[in-house]
Design an enzyme around this catalytic site. Structure first.
Site, PDB file in Angstrom:
ATOM      1  N   SER A 142      -6.899  -2.892  -4.521  1.00  0.00           N
ATOM      2  CA  SER A 142      -6.985  -1.825  -4.041  1.00  0.00           C
ATOM      3  C   SER A 142      -6.177  -0.507  -4.809  1.00  0.00           C
ATOM      4  CB  SER A 142      -6.046  -2.065  -2.601  1.00  0.00           C
ATOM      5  OG  SER A 142      -5.717  -0.765  -2.021  1.00  0.00           O
ATOM      6  N   TYR A 155       0.555  -5.155   2.526  1.00  0.00           N
ATOM      7  CA  TYR A 155      -0.752  -4.896   1.765  1.00  0.00           C
ATOM      8  C   TYR A 155      -0.318  -4.570   0.547  1.00  0.00           C
ATOM      9  CZ  TYR A 155      -5.526  -3.228   1.270  1.00  0.00           C
ATOM     10  OH  TYR A 155      -6.671  -3.100   0.776  1.00  0.00           O
TER      11      TYR A 155
END
Length: 253
Positions: A142, A155
């Protein structure tokens, strides 16, 4: 060279979003695909979509929890049993919890790490020995694996781990002919992005506007991320390993 003709691929998190788009893209590029997801009906639906474009024998579905070692072993064995080999692994399964450290339960932290990080380790552990002809592994990182983000501590930590685990795997297995890279999307219009808006209690339209705040002026589509994964998986990227490819419309820049 941007083809997977004759290759066998596994896609985890293949029931929706980037996983489904990539499974379809792989099939269109000539691969046969094992679609794995904890959402069994969703994985079956992806296989049905693949059958419509590549034939009934182009894909199989596996309901599995990729944080479980036995399930990961079973996914790999399904590829070998159904298609006789394994050449490509796309570790895409992932979840997100939008909260700070103060508001995050320990159990939620552990679950994010299990699905986002442990799964990559387990799938690689079981898949690499099966890649007897060499292969390509692509892990979904990401933009937040390369920089920080607000209200997303678990995350961000998990995706940073994926990015650096990718580099370590690339070093360890290059001499075996296995390339390992990460694709690092920015905001992409997927069910997970919509779930983020829900978790934060934000209006979807307003959330979309915020997601579009990048040089290209929009969020990405699953198909756009899938094309980047196809490139990394294919022989077109034959001299690329250990890289973190950012696909985010210029957001990180």
């Amino acid at each position: 060279m941007n083809t997977l003709e004759g290759k066998i691929a596994i896609v985890t998190g293949g029931a929706s979003g980037i996983g489904r788009a990539t499974a379809l893209t792989f099939a269109r590029a000539g691969a046969r695909v094992v679609v794995a997801d904890i959402d069994g009906p969703g994985a079956e639906a992806t296989v049905e979509q693949i059958a419509a474009v590549a034939g009934d024998k182009a894909a199989v579905a596996v309901r599995a929890d990729v944080s479980d070692s036995d399930d990961c072993r079973r996914i790999v064995q399904t590829a070998l049993d159904a298609f006789g080999a394994l050449h490509v692994l796309f570790n895409n399964a992932g979840i997100i919890r939008r909260t700070t450290a103060l508001d995050l339960d320990v159990e939620e932290w552990d679950r994010v790490m299990a699905v986002n990080v442990r799964s990559v380790f387990l799938m690689c552990k079981h898949a690499i020995p099966a890649m007897t002809e060499g292969g390509s592994i692509v892990n979904t990182g990401s933009g937040w694996g390369l920089k920080g983000g607000g209200n997303a501590i678990s995350y961000c930590a998990s995706k940073a781990a994926v990015v650096n685990m990718t580099r370590a795997l690339a070093i360890d297995h290059a001499r075996a002919g296995i390339r390992v890279n990460s694709v690092n999307p920015g905001d992409t219009d997927t069910p997970m992005l919509r779930d983020e808006a829900r978790q934060l209690g934000e209006d979807w339209a307003a959330f979309q506007t915020d997601a579009a705040d990048r040089p290209m002026g929009r969020s990405g589509t699953p198909d756009e991320i899938a094309q980047a994964v196809l490139f990394l998986a294919s022989d077109a990227a034959s001299y690329i390993t250990g890289s973190a490819l950012v696909v985010d419309g210029g957001g990180l820049a």
